[in-house]
Motif scaffolding. Structure first.
Motif, short mmCIF file in Angstrom:
data_model
loop_
_atom_site.label_atom_id
_atom_site.label_comp_id
_atom_site.label_asym_id
_atom_site.label_seq_id
_atom_site.Cartn_x
_atom_site.Cartn_y
_atom_site.Cartn_z
N ASP A 1 30.82 49.16 40.92
CA ASP A 1 31.86 49.72 40.08
C ASP A 1 31.72 49.05 38.72
O ASP A 1 31.89 47.84 38.60
CB ASP A 1 33.23 49.41 40.71
N GLY B 1 34.21 51.41 33.75
CA GLY B 1 35.65 51.61 33.95
C GLY B 1 36.45 51.89 32.69
O GLY B 1 37.59 51.41 32.57
N ASN C 1 38.76 53.83 29.88
CA ASN C 1 39.91 54.71 29.99
C ASN C 1 39.75 55.83 28.99
O ASN C 1 39.46 55.59 27.82
CB ASN C 1 41.19 53.92 29.72
N HIS D 1 47.79 44.40 34.64
CA HIS D 1 47.35 45.79 34.70
C HIS D 1 48.47 46.69 35.17
O HIS D 1 48.73 47.74 34.62
CB HIS D 1 46.13 45.94 35.60
N TYR E 1 47.61 53.31 40.29
CA TYR E 1 46.25 52.77 40.15
C TYR E 1 45.74 52.26 41.50
O TYR E 1 44.62 52.53 41.92
CB TYR E 1 46.33 51.65 39.12
N ASP F 1 42.58 53.27 44.03
CA ASP F 1 41.55 52.33 44.46
C ASP F 1 41.40 52.29 45.98
O ASP F 1 40.30 52.08 46.50
CB ASP F 1 41.80 50.93 43.89
N GLN G 1 42.47 41.22 36.86
CA GLN G 1 42.83 42.14 37.96
C GLN G 1 42.57 41.53 39.34
O GLN G 1 42.45 42.23 40.34
CB GLN G 1 42.08 43.47 37.78
#
Ligand code: ARG
Length: 624
Positions: free
Chosen positions: A133, A136, A138, A232, A348, A352, A376
């Protein structure tokens, strides 16, 4: 497989310690009566080349276990060990360490086997894939320096796994769904912006304007802070917990229509995504990162899976109702994870959960690596624990996937505060890369003005190409070379320097290797294609030993998800090469066989340097 390796029957190994391990293992088994499998000689690179190339540290622990004297045990093992052709010298030191000087012939044979396109890296046979991942971003927001880290650390981790023969899924978990983007969309519509000529600046302005409108509701924020859910989720709630402002109503209505598939809105939403991604892919290309449209599986991809995910948690009893919302509680901490809000909205974290399940069960990954900001940490701890509790980390064969967060630190300015531009704005990634490239070009042009420089007389376009490679290498190496979890200070002056622990220093070492090979080309045309390698001089031995460590380093980087080990290794390689270059004449060497051998050492060094820089996504120009 502990069977004895005899040089005459097995193909030569690229691991110079393989034959040594086998010979000592056999002797330990013979002396102690232990099975060969339990007779590990514990071979480690020596801390000080003066005492030898390797140390065998078996004696102390083994003697303790057997109630024997460690020095005596080491003496008996050495008397038994058949080391001819493997080691030139093996001596006992201190309480029972064994210092070993490898035979030059063994080192040369290992290097000869190593000199192949694979460089000693045998592809692993793995049933499952690896998911990384990365990036990421936005949607509707500029990429900032945090995304630089998520992108390049992720890319290197992906490349290293690919180099080891693994199937890798690069997953760019775009923030492309939910209220923030609906707010932006609503703001753009109110302003009557033409979406066909949309720029990222327009988008940013709309995004920020929409955010400011949402700020009014202080009460929502206070409520969010009281639950101590981490930055976050606060940011998310900041966007979501807003009150009666008209703009908010508008955004909410827009979101509902978008989520129910309103064709007009979906088209406009897609335009916003295209506009954002155009710049993301441009930056990725400039950075030499493998990231394209095929890697964009954003939050919106999981929208149909959120409801079922929450239901699965509710059904299993892991998701419980709390004041109309659904939360997951943990046995060892108070902080719950909110997975469905009272109004039915998802979060969010819900996305996930669905994404993680998809990565393990649909993408069939036995390793899911999240390269995301250290802030995070709690979020991923909550998500991973929930996934394990419900069993979504199980692979088809029943084994469990590794779920790993690689938490990176922040990029700081000279004032040790998060990096800002002179006017106090957040540094966009684009601005930062533009500046690095400009500095790289300036540096390369200045050097080329010296008539003795290898680049003297090159065209301006060629110098600019080298300069951008230098600028990008400077930024990437500085980032990848430090401990990922730490914050680091962004200092372009230091980073673009051709000296010190920098990317350009490694590129320059590579260019020097290329240059010596270029100068020798005429002579090499008459030499045998694979001249015999001789490693007699200490500096040659040092270089050979360094080169042969490469496969192990690549495996370690993958195992520990730590690119800085590769950076440190390549820096060490440049140092060993410099030592060799200073102590062993190459082009001026009179002995033609030795000259050919040394040129081959240069060629292997160049190959490893280029391969290693390639894993960091750093280009290696032939001339600098
Ligand atoms: N868009 C998120 C952010 O900017 C990062 C996404 C990280 N990946 C994930 N699977 N949550 O904070």
């Amino acid at each position: 497989m502990p069977a004895a390796v005899s040089a005459s029957t097995s193909p030569p190994s690229v691991d110079p310690t393989a034959a040594l391990d086998s010979a000592l293992r056999t002797a330990i088994a013979a002396v102690t009566g232990l099975p060969v499998g339990e007779s590990d000689p514990h071979i480690r690179p020596s801390g000080n080349p003066q005492f030898g190339d390797f140390q065998a540290n078996f004696a102390m622990a083994l003697a303790k276990k057997l109630g024997a004297n460690p020095r005596q045990l080491a003496t008996d093992v050495l008397a038994r060990a058949e080391l001819t052709g493997i080691a030139d010298k093996a001596e006992i030191a201190g309480p029972g360490f064994v210092n070993i000087h490898l035979a030059s012939s063994a080192l040369a044979a290992a290097l000869d086997a190593f000199d192949s396109p694979a460089l000693g890296i045998t592809p692993t046979t793995a049933t499952y894939a690896v998911t990384v991942d990365l990036c990421g971003v936005n949607v509707a927001k500029q990429m900032h320096v945090g995304h630089l880290r998520a992108t390049i650390i992720g890319d290197t981790i992906a490349r290293v796994h690919e180099r080891l023969g693994r199937k890798v899924w690069r997953e760019n978990h775009l923030g492309d769904w939910g209220l923030p983007i609906a707010m932006t969309l609503a703001a753009l519509r109110r302003a009557g912006t033409n979406l066909d000529s949309l720029t990222l600046d327009d988008l940013n302005r709309a995004y920020r304007a929409a955010q400011m409108e949402g700020r009014d509701d202080a009460a929502g924020m206070i409520a969010a802070q009281a639950t101590r859910v981490g930055p976050h989720r606060i940011a998310e709630l900041e966007a979501q917990n807003t009150g009666a402002a008209l703009a908010q109503e508008d955004a909410r209505a827009t979101l509902v229509r978008l989520q129910s598939g309103d064709a007009q809105l979906v088209t406009e939403w897609q335009k916003i995504i295209d506009c954002t991604m155009k710049e993301v892919f441009e930056s990725a290309a400039v950075l030499g990162v493998q990231l394209t449209d095929e890697h964009s599986r954003g939050e919106s991809f999981f929208r149909e899976r959120l409801g079922p995910a929450v239901e699965a948690f509710a059904k299993s009893g892991l998701g419980v109702e709390d004041d109309g919302a659904i939360v997951v509680r943990y046995p060892d901490r108070e902080r719950p994870m909110l997975i469905r809000k009272r109004d039915g909205g998802f979060l969010y974290a819900t996305t996930d959960l669905a994404a993680c399940k998809f990565r393990v069960q649909d993408l069939k990954s036995d390793r899911v690596v999240y390269v995301v900001d250290a802030r995070q940490r709690d979020h991923f701890k909550d998500v991973f624990d929930a996934i394990r509790m419900i069993g979504w980390n199980k692979l088809p064969d029943g084994t469990e996937a590794e779920l790993i967060h690689v938490p990176f630190g922040s990029v700081l300015g000279a004032d040790k505060k998060p990096l800002k531009t002179r006017s106090g704005e957040n540094f966009t990634l684009k601005a930062l890369l533009d500046e690095a490239i400009e500095r790289g070009i300036r540096e390369v042009r200045a050097r080329a003005s010296d008539p003795n420089a290898p680049t003297a007389g090159m065209s301006d376009a060629d110098l600019a190409a080298i300069g951008s490679a230098v600028g990008i290498a400077a930024v990437k190496y500085a980032d990848l070379g430090s401990d990922v979890t730490r914050d680091y200070v962004f200092d372009l002056d230091r980073m673009v320097s051709f000296e010190g622990d920098t990317g350009p220093y490694l590129q320059y070492a590579h260019a020097r290797m290329a240059s010596i090979l270029g100068k020798a080309l005429d002579a090499a045309a008459h030499a045998p294609p694979r001249p015999t390698i001789s490693v007699a001089e200490p500096a040659e031995r040092q270089l050979a030993l360094t080169l042969l460590r490469y496969p192990q380093i690549v495996r370690e980087v993958a195992q520990h998800l730590d690119p800085s080990r590769l950076c440190a290794y390549l820096h060490g390689l440049a140092t060993s090469y410099n030592g060799f270059y200073q102590q062993c004449p190459v082009l001026k060497c009179e002995d033609q066989a030795l000259r050919a051998s040394r040129l081959r050492l240069c060629a292997i060094s160049k190959h490893v340097m280029k391969d290693g820089l390639g894993l960091l996504g750093i280009t290696a120009p032939e001339r600098m």
